[in-house]
Design a protein around this motif. Structure first.
Motif, PDB file in Angstrom:
ATOM      1  N   LYS A 146       0.829  -1.201   0.000  1.00 57.39           N
ATOM      2  CA  LYS A 146       0.000   0.000   0.000  1.00 57.39           C
ATOM      3  C   LYS A 146       0.867   1.256   0.000  1.00 57.39           C
ATOM      4  CE  LYS A 146      -3.684   2.581   0.550  1.00 57.39           C
ATOM      5  NZ  LYS A 146      -4.651   2.790  -0.552  1.00 57.39           N
ATOM      6  N   CYS A 147       1.931   1.250   0.803  1.00 56.66           N
ATOM      7  CA  CYS A 147       2.829   2.410   0.865  1.00 56.66           C
ATOM      8  C   CYS A 147       3.548   2.633  -0.465  1.00 56.66           C
ATOM      9  CB  CYS A 147       3.849   2.218   1.989  1.00 56.66           C
ATOM     10  SG  CYS A 147       3.143   2.232   3.649  1.00 56.66           S
ATOM     11  N   LEU A 148       3.973   1.553  -1.107  1.00 60.79           N
ATOM     12  CA  LEU A 148       4.668   1.677  -2.390  1.00 60.79           C
ATOM     13  C   LEU A 148       3.730   2.188  -3.481  1.00 60.79           C
ATOM     14  CD1 LEU A 148       6.810  -1.584  -2.235  1.00 60.79           C
ATOM     15  CD2 LEU A 148       7.640   0.765  -2.053  1.00 60.79           C
ATOM     16  N   VAL A 149       2.459   1.801  -3.406  1.00 60.02           N
ATOM     17  CA  VAL A 149       1.472   2.308  -4.363  1.00 60.02           C
ATOM     18  C   VAL A 149       1.282   3.812  -4.174  1.00 60.02           C
ATOM     19  CG1 VAL A 149      -0.974   2.264  -4.995  1.00 60.02           C
ATOM     20  CG2 VAL A 149       0.265   0.115  -4.669  1.00 60.02           C
ATOM     21  N   ILE A 150       1.221   4.255  -2.916  1.00 58.97           N
ATOM     22  CA  ILE A 150       1.076   5.688  -2.632  1.00 58.97           C
ATOM     23  C   ILE A 150       2.256   6.470  -3.208  1.00 58.97           C
ATOM     24  CG2 ILE A 150       1.097   7.409  -0.776  1.00 58.97           C
ATOM     25  CD1 ILE A 150      -0.554   5.465   0.903  1.00 58.97           C
ATOM     26  N   LEU A 151       3.481   5.964  -3.011  1.00 63.35           N
ATOM     27  CA  LEU A 151       4.669   6.637  -3.541  1.00 63.35           C
ATOM     28  C   LEU A 151       4.631   6.688  -5.065  1.00 63.35           C
ATOM     29  CD1 LEU A 151       7.545   5.214  -1.295  1.00 63.35           C
ATOM     30  CD2 LEU A 151       6.684   7.565  -1.333  1.00 63.35           C
ATOM     31  N   ALA A 152       4.247   5.580  -5.686  1.00 58.19           N
ATOM     32  CA  ALA A 152       4.201   5.535  -7.152  1.00 58.19           C
ATOM     33  C   ALA A 152       3.158   6.499  -7.708  1.00 58.19           C
ATOM     34  CB  ALA A 152       3.912   4.113  -7.618  1.00 58.19           C
ATOM     35  N   ASN A 153       2.024   6.596  -7.019  1.00 62.04           N
ATOM     36  CA  ASN A 153       0.935   7.463  -7.504  1.00 62.04           C
ATOM     37  C   ASN A 153       1.295   8.946  -7.457  1.00 62.04           C
ATOM     38  OD1 ASN A 153      -0.705   5.316  -8.128  1.00 62.04           O
ATOM     39  ND2 ASN A 153      -1.836   5.373  -6.197  1.00 62.04           N
ATOM     40  N   LEU A 154       2.300   9.307  -6.662  1.00 59.43           N
ATOM     41  CA  LEU A 154       2.747  10.696  -6.629  1.00 59.43           C
ATOM     42  C   LEU A 154       3.339  11.118  -7.975  1.00 59.43           C
ATOM     43  CD1 LEU A 154       4.483  10.850  -3.115  1.00 59.43           C
ATOM     44  CD2 LEU A 154       2.275  11.830  -3.754  1.00 59.43           C
ATOM     45  N   ARG A 155       3.777  10.148  -8.765  1.00 52.98           N
ATOM     46  CA  ARG A 155       4.407  10.437 -10.048  1.00 52.98           C
ATOM     47  C   ARG A 155       3.533  10.037 -11.229  1.00 52.98           C
ATOM     48  NH1 ARG A 155      10.512   8.285  -8.377  1.00 52.98           N
ATOM     49  NH2 ARG A 155      11.019  10.074  -7.017  1.00 52.98           N
ATOM     50  N   LYS A 156       2.290   9.662 -10.945  1.00 55.31           N
ATOM     51  CA  LYS A 156       1.394   9.214 -12.008  1.00 55.31           C
ATOM     52  C   LYS A 156       0.093  10.005 -11.993  1.00 55.31           C
ATOM     53  CE  LYS A 156       2.840   4.334 -11.680  1.00 55.31           C
ATOM     54  NZ  LYS A 156       2.363   2.945 -11.413  1.00 55.31           N
ATOM     55  N   THR A 157      -0.584   9.996 -13.122  1.00 55.71           N
ATOM     56  CA  THR A 157      -1.944  10.522 -13.178  1.00 55.71           C
ATOM     57  C   THR A 157      -2.897   9.418 -12.738  1.00 55.71           C
ATOM     58  OG1 THR A 157      -2.248   9.802 -15.478  1.00 55.71           O
ATOM     59  CG2 THR A 157      -1.328  12.007 -15.113  1.00 55.71           C
ATOM     60  N   LYS A 158      -4.165   9.735 -12.614  1.00 59.02           N
ATOM     61  CA  LYS A 158      -5.149   8.732 -12.220  1.00 59.02           C
ATOM     62  C   LYS A 158      -5.257   7.605 -13.245  1.00 59.02           C
ATOM     63  CE  LYS A 158      -8.016  11.739  -9.340  1.00 59.02           C
ATOM     64  NZ  LYS A 158      -9.379  12.289  -9.109  1.00 59.02           N
ATOM     65  N   SER A 159      -4.907   7.903 -14.474  1.00 58.37           N
ATOM     66  CA  SER A 159      -4.949   6.882 -15.519  1.00 58.37           C
ATOM     67  C   SER A 159      -3.703   5.994 -15.527  1.00 58.37           C
ATOM     68  CB  SER A 159      -5.103   7.548 -16.893  1.00 58.37           C
ATOM     69  OG  SER A 159      -3.991   8.389 -17.166  1.00 58.37           O
ATOM     70  N   GLY A 160      -2.706   6.343 -14.672  1.00 55.54           N
ATOM     71  CA  GLY A 160      -1.502   5.537 -14.579  1.00 55.54           C
ATOM     72  C   GLY A 160      -0.340   6.033 -15.404  1.00 55.54           C
ATOM     73  N   GLN A 161      -0.490   7.168 -16.056  1.00 53.93           N
ATOM     74  CA  GLN A 161       0.592   7.712 -16.885  1.00 53.93           C
ATOM     75  C   GLN A 161       1.609   8.438 -16.015  1.00 53.93           C
ATOM     76  OE1 GLN A 161      -0.696  10.473 -19.853  1.00 53.93           O
ATOM     77  NE2 GLN A 161       1.355  10.796 -20.710  1.00 53.93           N
ATOM     78  N   VAL A 162       2.878   8.151 -16.202  1.00 52.30           N
ATOM     79  CA  VAL A 162       3.946   8.800 -15.444  1.00 52.30           C
ATOM     80  C   VAL A 162       4.127  10.223 -15.943  1.00 52.30           C
ATOM     81  CG1 VAL A 162       6.396   8.745 -14.846  1.00 52.30           C
ATOM     82  CG2 VAL A 162       5.113   6.602 -15.049  1.00 52.30           C
ATOM     83  N   VAL A 163       4.035  11.176 -15.025  1.00 52.85           N
ATOM     84  CA  VAL A 163       4.138  12.591 -15.404  1.00 52.85           C
ATOM     85  C   VAL A 163       5.305  13.292 -14.716  1.00 52.85           C
ATOM     86  CG1 VAL A 163       1.696  12.823 -15.945  1.00 52.85           C
ATOM     87  CG2 VAL A 163       2.471  13.184 -13.589  1.00 52.85           C
ATOM     88  N   SER A 164       5.924  12.638 -13.753  1.00 55.79           N
ATOM     89  CA  SER A 164       7.014  13.282 -13.027  1.00 55.79           C
ATOM     90  C   SER A 164       7.939  12.231 -12.435  1.00 55.79           C
ATOM     91  CB  SER A 164       6.465  14.161 -11.903  1.00 55.79           C
ATOM     92  OG  SER A 164       7.520  14.652 -11.085  1.00 55.79           O
ATOM     93  N   LEU A 165       9.213  12.584 -12.336  1.00 50.47           N
ATOM     94  CA  LEU A 165      10.190  11.735 -11.660  1.00 50.47           C
ATOM     95  C   LEU A 165      10.731  12.421 -10.412  1.00 50.47           C
ATOM     96  CD1 LEU A 165      12.263  10.305 -14.675  1.00 50.47           C
ATOM     97  CD2 LEU A 165      10.346   9.255 -13.473  1.00 50.47           C
ATOM     98  N   GLY A 166      10.120  13.566 -10.086  1.00 50.26           N
ATOM     99  CA  GLY A 166      10.551  14.329  -8.927  1.00 50.26           C
ATOM    100  C   GLY A 166       9.964  13.782  -7.626  1.00 50.26           C
TER     101      GLY A 166
END
Length: 244
Positions: A146-166
């Motif tokens: 669950k924690c790793l999903v939260i971290l990953a979602n910080l760099r993704k849109t709701k559709s799952g597209q990566v928008v940032s590496l910051g």
């Protein structure tokens, strides 16, 4: 590159899966471990015995299975969940990580006698701490995911597209208490394996202590990074262990 962390889990899945097959064959077919494993036992000072003194066979089999499942889940998360930054790891750290996942599985295998032929039946070896360890393992694994999903979602849109590496400030779930709850969950996973061993296995407790110091150091560095780069970072959060 940070994404090379994936290699650790590829090695672990292959190597520890290989060891798991050998141990399963020996346990269920009432045979002996291969001669090369017996040589490793002797090299590490493990005395060859004809039967175990407790529940060592079942405990080691369960721990090796849990370790392999943990590696499979982490590999899947690295491939399909996590979004790695452009940061790098030191070559020494990379080589040590590869060696660690080979050594930790071998450590589990060295906790059982080489001759399993005269060992007790698995049904007789089942104890309450096997259930307690497995339950804690599942609980800690679910929270880590669950924690790793939260971290990953910080760099993704709701559709799952990566928008940032910051980097951004994570929130929700265990992040409300600590900066790196996924590291804390990693420690709990290894503690659950120590419980599965029946608490008394000092060799595995040494592994737990290594994980404690390793994850704590990484958590403190990450916590300091958040505090230095985000003025609005919650001051009540601890680095690694809640309330500590």
């Amino acid at each position: 590159p940070h994404r090379w962390f994936t290699h650790f889990y590829v090695v672990s899945v292959l190597w520890n899966g290989f060891l798991l097959v050998w141990l399963s064959r020996a346990v269920f077919l009432k045979g002996s471990l291969p001669s090369w494993i017996q040589k490793v036992h002797r090299a590490l000072g493990r005395e060859t015995r004809n039967e175990d003194t407790g529940n060592e066979h079942l405990s080691a089999l369960l721990v090796l299975l849990l370790l392999w499942l943990h590696s499979c889940r982490r590999l899947a998360e690295c491939l399909w969940t996590s979004v790695f930054s452009n940061g790098v790891i030191h070559i020494v750290q990379y080589c040590f990580g590869l060696a660690y996942y080979i050594a930790v599985g071998s450590t589990v295998l060295c906790q059982v006698p080489t001759n399993i032929m005269n060992g007790k039946e698995l049904s007789v070896q089942i104890s309450w701490y096997h259930f307690a360890g497995v339950v804690m393992y599942i609980w800690a694994s679910l929270h880590q995911h669950k924690c790793l999903v939260i971290l990953a979602n910080l760099r993704k849109t709701k559709s799952g597209q990566v928008v940032s590496l910051g980097h951004s400030i994570p929130s929700g779930h265990w992040f409300e208490r600590v900066s790196c709850p996924h590291y804390f969950a990693e420690l709990l996973i290894y503690v659950s394996m120590a419980i599965t061993f029946g608490f008394h296995n000092m060799t595995w407790w040494c592994v737990v202590m290594y994980v404690l110091f390793n994850q704590a150091l990484a958590a403190v560095l990450c916590h300091d990074f958040y505090q230095e780069n985000f003025s609005s970072y919650p001051k009540h959060r601890k680095a690694f262990i809640p309330f500590v």
